[in-house]
Structure formats: structure tokens, C-alpha cells
Design an enzyme around this catalytic site. Structure first.
Site, PDB file in Angstrom:
ATOM      1  CG  ASN A  38      33.932  -4.846  92.572  1.00 37.12           C
ATOM      2  OD1 ASN A  38      33.371  -3.825  92.175  1.00 37.12           O
ATOM      3  ND2 ASN A  38      33.771  -5.331  93.784  1.00 37.12           N
ATOM      4  CG  HIS A  39      36.819  -3.901  85.855  1.00 38.94           C
ATOM      5  ND1 HIS A  39      37.081  -3.273  84.660  1.00 38.94           N
ATOM      6  CD2 HIS A  39      35.608  -4.506  85.689  1.00 38.94           C
ATOM      7  CE1 HIS A  39      36.089  -3.469  83.820  1.00 38.94           C
ATOM      8  NE2 HIS A  39      35.176  -4.209  84.426  1.00 38.94           N
ATOM      9  N   PRO A  40      39.789  -5.717  88.597  1.00 38.35           N
ATOM     10  CG  PRO A  40      41.541  -6.594  87.337  1.00 38.35           C
ATOM     11  CD  PRO A  40      40.068  -6.380  87.316  1.00 38.35           C
ATOM     12  CB  THR A  88      40.572  -0.905  86.328  1.00 37.18           C
ATOM     13  OG1 THR A  88      40.398   0.046  85.276  1.00 37.18           O
ATOM     14  CG2 THR A  88      40.902  -0.212  87.635  1.00 37.18           C
TER      15      THR A  88
END
Ligand SMILES: CC(C)(COP(=O)(O)OP(=O)(O)OC[C@H]1O[C@@H](n2cnc3c(N)ncnc32)[C@H](O)[C@@H]1OP(=O)(O)O)[C@@H](O)C(=O)NCCC(=O)NCCS
Length: 210
Positions: free
Chosen positions: A88-90, A96
Site C-alpha cells: 500500500n502506498h501512503p 500517493t
């Protein structure tokens, strides 16, 4: 001769005597600090056995904080894989873009929560399934081909679709509880093989007497 050999890399020998190289026992080929694999769990895929961890969990680096835990007697078909938490990206901010992964001194988003992905025992994961981060799949469940599993799967449920929903439960809740108590996957192999008839025919009374 026992039907299974827990230490095999390629557990299937075809009737003509050739070893079927695409199916491997994951425990024999996966050496990964964030993966735990139970005995007799296999994954079928073409290519080198030593690449299986990368194929199965392509975003699970050795430095990741989450774990992928797979129980015993899990059957994973071709094309299936796990997307684990660190993929997962931020998302909390305005971008992102993972700016901090590019240099060793900034690497990692230690503040982002991660969750382990856990598969129970005797789970059948059909062709081309995708298991999303943090999902727990209960023992005895079946994941239908091409499903995307985004939520936890109860034991002995059949789930399918995108997002995967429950197609049906395999047994009554009473039977499911009995099977979870029996936990045949923890028996020694000779006891499992001696009771194969009851296991394969679904004879609960015979299993309870075993
Ligand atoms: C999940 C599975 C075991 C269900 O088998 P089944 O009990 O015979 O299921 P049915 O064909 O009777 O279908 C039951 C329902 O599930 C749905 N369904 C079946 N497979 C599905 C799938 N892959 N995705 C979504 N829904 C599915 C059907 O549409 C049907 O829905 P309905 O009741 O609304 O009509 C089977 O469809 C499957 O995916 N097997 C995996 C095979 C595989 O990948 N093998 C690879 C080598 S191991």
C-alpha cells in the site's frame, strides 16, 4: 509407502513416473523471514522453485514488517498471489507517490500500519485468485477461481467474485465447529492416512472416533 512426503520439493510423481515439476511444497523452497508455511502446502506455477516466494507475495520484501502465514495442507493454484500490507502506498496526504522508498536513509513508511495475512489449514485457493492485505482465511475455506478476496473468510466458507463474497457454507455451523475441534491437519501423517476414507467421504462420526 505413505502417500505424502513432507520433505519433498516436488511432491507429485505422475503415473508414468515423471516428476511434476510445477507443483512444489512451499516449505521446501521458501526461505523468507516474513513467511511461515505449514507442511504439505503446495503452490503450482511454472518456473524455478526458488522464485515461488516472489511469485506468491510479490510485494513482501525481507524488510517488510507484516507476515504471510500459511497453514498446513493449503492448495494454491496457478496465477494466485497475495498482495501484502507493504504494497500500500501512503494515502493520507495529497499524493500517493512513495517519495521515501528511493533512498536507504529514508526507506520505509514505519508510521503506516501493517497487518499480517493469515491462511488457515486445508484451504483451497483456486486459479488466479488475489488475496488482499491483512485478510484472514479460515481453515477449510475455498476461494473460487479469479476471486479478489478483500475481507476475512470464515472457516469452511466458499467465497467467489470481485470483491469475493460467500457463495455458500460447506457445512452446518455445528459440523464446522466439530471439524475445527478435530483439526485433522494436526494429526500425525499415519493417522491422517489411516482415516483418509472418513476424511474423503465426509464421515464425521468416523472422524470423531479416530
Ligand atoms: C468455487 C467452486 C469450487 C464452486 O464450485 P461449485 O460448488 O460446483 O459451484 P457452482 O458452479 O455450482 O456455482 C455456485 C455459485 O458460485 C458461483 N461461482 C462459481 N465459481 C465462481 C467464481 N470463480 N467466481 C465467482 N462466482 C463463482 C456460480 O456463479 C454460482 O452462483 P449462483 O448460485 O448465483 O448461480 C468453483 O467454481 C471454482 O472456482 N473452482 C476452482 C477451480 C480451480 O481454480 N482449479 C485450479 C486448479 S486447483
Amino acid at each position: 509407502m505413505p502417500l505424502l512426503d513432507a520433505n519433498a520439493t516436488h511432491p507429485i510423481t505422475l503415473p508414468d513416473g515423471t516428476v511434476y515439476r510445477d507443483t512444489v511444497y512451499l516449505k521446501a523452497v521458501v526461505d523468507h523471514p516474513r513467511m511461515e508455511i505449514g507442511d504439505y502446502s503446495y503452490f503450482t506455477h511454472s518456473g524455478k522453485p526458488e522464485d515461488r516466494a516472489q511469485v506468491l507475495a510479490p510485494y513482501l520484501g525481507h524488510a517488510c514488517r507484516e507476515r504471510l502465514v500459511i497453514g498446513k495442507f493449503v492448495q494454491i493454484a496457478r496465477g494466485s498471489y497475495f498482495i501484502t500490507s507493504s504494497a500500500n502506498h501512503p494515502m493520507a496526504g495529497f499524493t500517493t507517490y512513495p517519495f521515501r522508498i528511493f533512498k536507504p536513509e529514508t526507506f520505509g513508511y514505519k508510521d503506516l500500519p501493517v497487518k499480517d495475512t493469515v491462511v488457515g489449514h486445508d484451504v483451497w485457493i483456486g486459479h488466479g485468485a488475489t488475496i488482499m492485505p491483512g485478510v484472514h482465511i479460515g481453515s477449510g475455506a475455498i476461494v473460487a477461481a479469479a476471486s479478489v478476496v478483500v475481507r476475512d473468510v470464515p472457516p469452511y466458507a466458499i467465497v467467489g467474485g470481485n470483491p469475493a463474497g460467500i457463495i455458500r457454507m460447506r457445512y452446518s455451523i455445528e459440523t464446522i465447529n466439530e471439524l475445527l475441534d478435530i483439526a485433522w491437519w494436526d494429526w500425525p501423517l499415519d493417522k491422517i492416512e489411516a482415516n483418509l476414507g472418513a476424511l474423503e467421504s465426509g464421515d464425521l462420526e468416523a472422524l470423531k472416533m479416530a
